[in-house]
Design an enzyme around this catalytic site. Sequence first.
Site, PDB file in Angstrom:
ATOM      1  CB  SER A 360      12.329 -26.024 -11.734  1.00 41.44           C
ATOM      2  OG  SER A 360      11.479 -25.506 -13.025  1.00 41.44           O
ATOM      3  NE  ARG A 361      18.609 -25.753 -17.155  1.00 45.92           N
ATOM      4  CZ  ARG A 361      18.901 -27.484 -17.176  1.00 45.92           C
ATOM      5  NH1 ARG A 361      17.929 -27.590 -17.877  1.00 45.92           N
ATOM      6  NH2 ARG A 361      19.868 -28.116 -17.330  1.00 45.92           N
ATOM      7  CB  VAL A 362      11.976 -21.486 -16.573  1.00 47.35           C
ATOM      8  CG1 VAL A 362      12.558 -21.416 -17.850  1.00 47.35           C
ATOM      9  CG2 VAL A 362      10.524 -22.865 -17.123  1.00 47.35           C
TER      10      VAL A 362
END
Length: 497
Positions: A360-362
């Site tokens: 999950s990048r954010v």
Amino acid sequence: MPDEDVVRRIRGVVDLELRRAARLRGAVVEVGDDVARVVGLPACGADELVVFDSGALGMAHELSPTHTGVVLLQGAEQVRSGDGVDAVGLLPSLPVGRELLGRVLDPLGRPRDDRPPPAGKRQPVFRPAPALSERAPVDRPLLTGVMVIDAAIPIGRGQRQLIVGDHNVGKTALALDIIAAQVPEKVPCVYVAIGQPSSRVQGVREQLELCGALAGTVVIASDAGDPPGLQYLAPYAGATVAEHFRDAGQGALVVFDDLTKHADAYRELALLLGRPPGREAFPGDIFYIHAQLLERATALSDASGGGSLTAFPIVETTESDITAYIPTNLISITDGQLYLDSALFARNQLPAVDVGRSVSRVGGAAQPASLRAAARNLRIVMSRFEALEALTRVGLDVDPSTREALVRGHLLRELLRQPRFTVRTLAEQVFALTAVSEGWLDALPPEAAAETVWAMGRRALAQSPNLFGEWGQARGPPGDWKQQLKLLLERVLETGR
């Protein structure tokens, strides 16, 4: 002298009648496979609806100097060569609003649940994504109730998180679990079925009703037997329905199940209309249409209403190959992916989310402080455990620290195994992860430890509601909360209550 407003209205009516009288009507020159070639509609716009003399409905999809390529949406079997065609000057649309919750509709808003057609304001299915100035950072959590996601791959409101995996590894089941977890928060959800058998759509509806989530969910369904044009419209229609709630200042969620079939439908239409094929015979703009769709999911700034739309697109892989064209495209567009592994599914480790290959990048910025503290080493612990477990299978002796890592790894694996529609609250997750990381459960067998920690969490929640109520706050619970948890655990282990 006549009133100027009256004269203006009369002139407007006369101009309208003259335009209608001079309107050019098209004619079908070729038809087949749910598409038609029409001549005589030079002023027809892209994606504009057209009506045939037979009553069939189509959409202008290919604009050429010599003809218009029309995608047939309804009544394709009635269209014949030589039939007249009229452009209606409207884009595809469907009604939106809270009255759609609990309904099953097709991409044009027609009912598929034996109930009357929904009323309400209609919105076009093709809408622009919010401008950059209207967007806000993703900093509010979207708790999925699935512990492996909330703890290791956290999601934020407004995020676009891909669900990727082979056929029959639980992708739809995971999406439905996430929808079910939104019931307590009253987050309106939209589930879009693209090219699915009607029996499967009915099964999804029944599962949502069984877990109490149907009343807060809109199902947009384009069955496998529908024309490819309707399958192409389905995700755009679902995004439009969800955007109504976002624009009203709410947090909404949409699931696209799945974009592999959407890409297949778009490829079929492109090839039938004579567009040049590209990689794997997909048209060159397949990346653009998916990016355009998923850009509609975002968090809005307070000045724009403060709503959010979180998207969970699903893509199917073949033999776990995430380097194929469509999965690669979607991975590069989205803000992370939940990778479901076939080997984990075969071992009944459900949901079969591979923590090592998921990201999950954010969402980490939106993870509650208490859960971030409890799960900060979860990915490292699980990665180390899997490596050590592989080594111990060959019969190597291990030192005490390695044995401790193996014990806690087994405990975590059992805790991350979660039955369908079992929502783990934030308090339960923090409770369980803290008990494992502090070593309070090391003396118990993994199966017994899992049962104990969930039972303890429910009882502790009832005994100390004030403590647990503060875990969702940004700063987390005050005081020596770990000591309080340890005392609660010891009481459960000693007295059983």
